[in-house]
Write a protein that holds these residues in place. Structure first.
Motif, mmCIF file in Angstrom:
data_model
loop_
_atom_site.group_PDB
_atom_site.id
_atom_site.type_symbol
_atom_site.label_atom_id
_atom_site.label_comp_id
_atom_site.label_asym_id
_atom_site.label_seq_id
_atom_site.Cartn_x
_atom_site.Cartn_y
_atom_site.Cartn_z
ATOM 1 N N ALA A 99 -5.899 0.616 -5.863
ATOM 2 C CA ALA A 99 -6.429 1.983 -5.843
ATOM 3 C C ALA A 99 -5.464 2.941 -6.531
ATOM 4 O O ALA A 99 -5.882 3.807 -7.315
ATOM 5 N N LEU A 100 -4.169 2.771 -6.266
ATOM 6 C CA LEU A 100 -3.178 3.603 -6.937
ATOM 7 C C LEU A 100 -3.244 3.385 -8.445
ATOM 8 O O LEU A 100 -3.248 4.337 -9.220
ATOM 9 N N ASP B 145 0.844 -1.183 0.000
ATOM 10 C CA ASP B 145 0.000 0.000 0.000
ATOM 11 C C ASP B 145 0.880 1.234 0.000
ATOM 12 O O ASP B 145 2.078 1.157 0.228
ATOM 13 N N LYS C 29 0.371 8.951 1.350
ATOM 14 C CA LYS C 29 0.125 10.177 0.595
ATOM 15 C C LYS C 29 1.373 10.557 -0.209
ATOM 16 O O LYS C 29 1.285 11.004 -1.346
ATOM 17 N N TRP D 193 -3.267 3.761 0.526
ATOM 18 C CA TRP D 193 -4.004 3.343 -0.666
ATOM 19 C C TRP D 193 -3.402 2.039 -1.173
ATOM 20 O O TRP D 193 -2.176 1.906 -1.253
ATOM 21 N N SER D 194 -4.249 1.098 -1.522
ATOM 22 C CA SER D 194 -3.768 -0.180 -2.041
ATOM 23 C C SER D 194 -3.146 0.016 -3.412
ATOM 24 O O SER D 194 -3.376 1.032 -4.078
ATOM 25 N N MET E 103 1.458 8.422 -3.310
ATOM 26 C CA MET E 103 0.390 8.835 -4.223
ATOM 27 C C MET E 103 0.776 10.133 -4.929
ATOM 28 O O MET E 103 0.594 10.264 -6.139
ATOM 29 N N PRO F 195 -8.714 6.564 0.992
ATOM 30 C CA PRO F 195 -7.746 5.513 1.295
ATOM 31 C C PRO F 195 -8.446 4.196 1.636
ATOM 32 O O PRO F 195 -9.579 4.187 2.109
ATOM 33 N N ASP F 196 -7.749 3.109 1.369
ATOM 34 C CA ASP F 196 -8.282 1.775 1.662
ATOM 35 C C ASP F 196 -8.140 1.425 3.132
ATOM 36 O O ASP F 196 -8.882 0.605 3.650
ATOM 37 N N TYR G 160 -8.190 15.477 -3.291
ATOM 38 C CA TYR G 160 -8.862 14.534 -2.385
ATOM 39 C C TYR G 160 -10.122 15.174 -1.797
ATOM 40 O O TYR G 160 -11.183 14.551 -1.765
ATOM 41 N N GLU H 199 -6.110 5.254 -9.963
ATOM 42 C CA GLU H 199 -5.857 6.700 -10.029
ATOM 43 C C GLU H 199 -4.896 7.026 -11.165
ATOM 44 O O GLU H 199 -5.083 8.007 -11.886
#
Length: 93
Positions: free
Chosen positions: A55-56, A12, A15, A51-52, A18, A41-42, A33, A59
Motif C-alpha cells: 500500500a505504501l 507495515d 501514519k 499500511w502494508s 506514511m 489502512p490494511d 486521507y 501511494e
C-alpha cells in the motif's frame, strides 16, 4: 546485529512512516486521507492504523513526479521508502 533482526516480522507502516515517505505533515496526511486521496489502512495493530509495504508503494508511485522516468523514478521511490523506514525506527546495520 543482522538486518532481519531490526525489522518487525510484519512489514507495515504507521501514519508516521506514511507521512515521512510522502513528505507530508501529519495534518496534510489527515486531510488527504479524509479526502480519500490516501488508501485506507490494511490493518490496525496496537490501536494504530497500519499500511502494508504494498500500500505504501502504491501511494509513493501515485505521487512520483511525472517528469521522473527510469532510474530517476526508481531512486525517488526508494528514497521515499527509506524515509518511511527511518521514521519507523528500523535500522539497517
Amino acid at each position: 546485529m543482522s538486518y532481519a533482526a531490526n525489522i518487525p516480522p510484519q512489514l507495515d507502516f504507521s501514519k508516521r512512516g506514511m507521512c515521512a515517505a510522502l513528505n507530508m505533515a501529519e495534518d496534510e496526511f489527515t486531510d488527504a486521507y479524509r479526502n480519500k486521496e490516501i488508501a485506507p489502512p490494511d490493518s490496525v495493530r496496537l490501536r494504530e492504523p497500519r499500511w502494508s509495504v504494498m500500500a505504501l508503494g502504491q501511494e509513493i508511485k501515485k505521487r512520483t513526479p511525472a517528469h521522473l522516468v527510469g532510474l530517476e523514478a526508481l531512486n525517488y521511490q526508494l528514497e521515499a521508502l527509506a524515509r518511511a523506514e527511518r521514521a519507523e525506527g528500523w535500522r539497517h546495520d
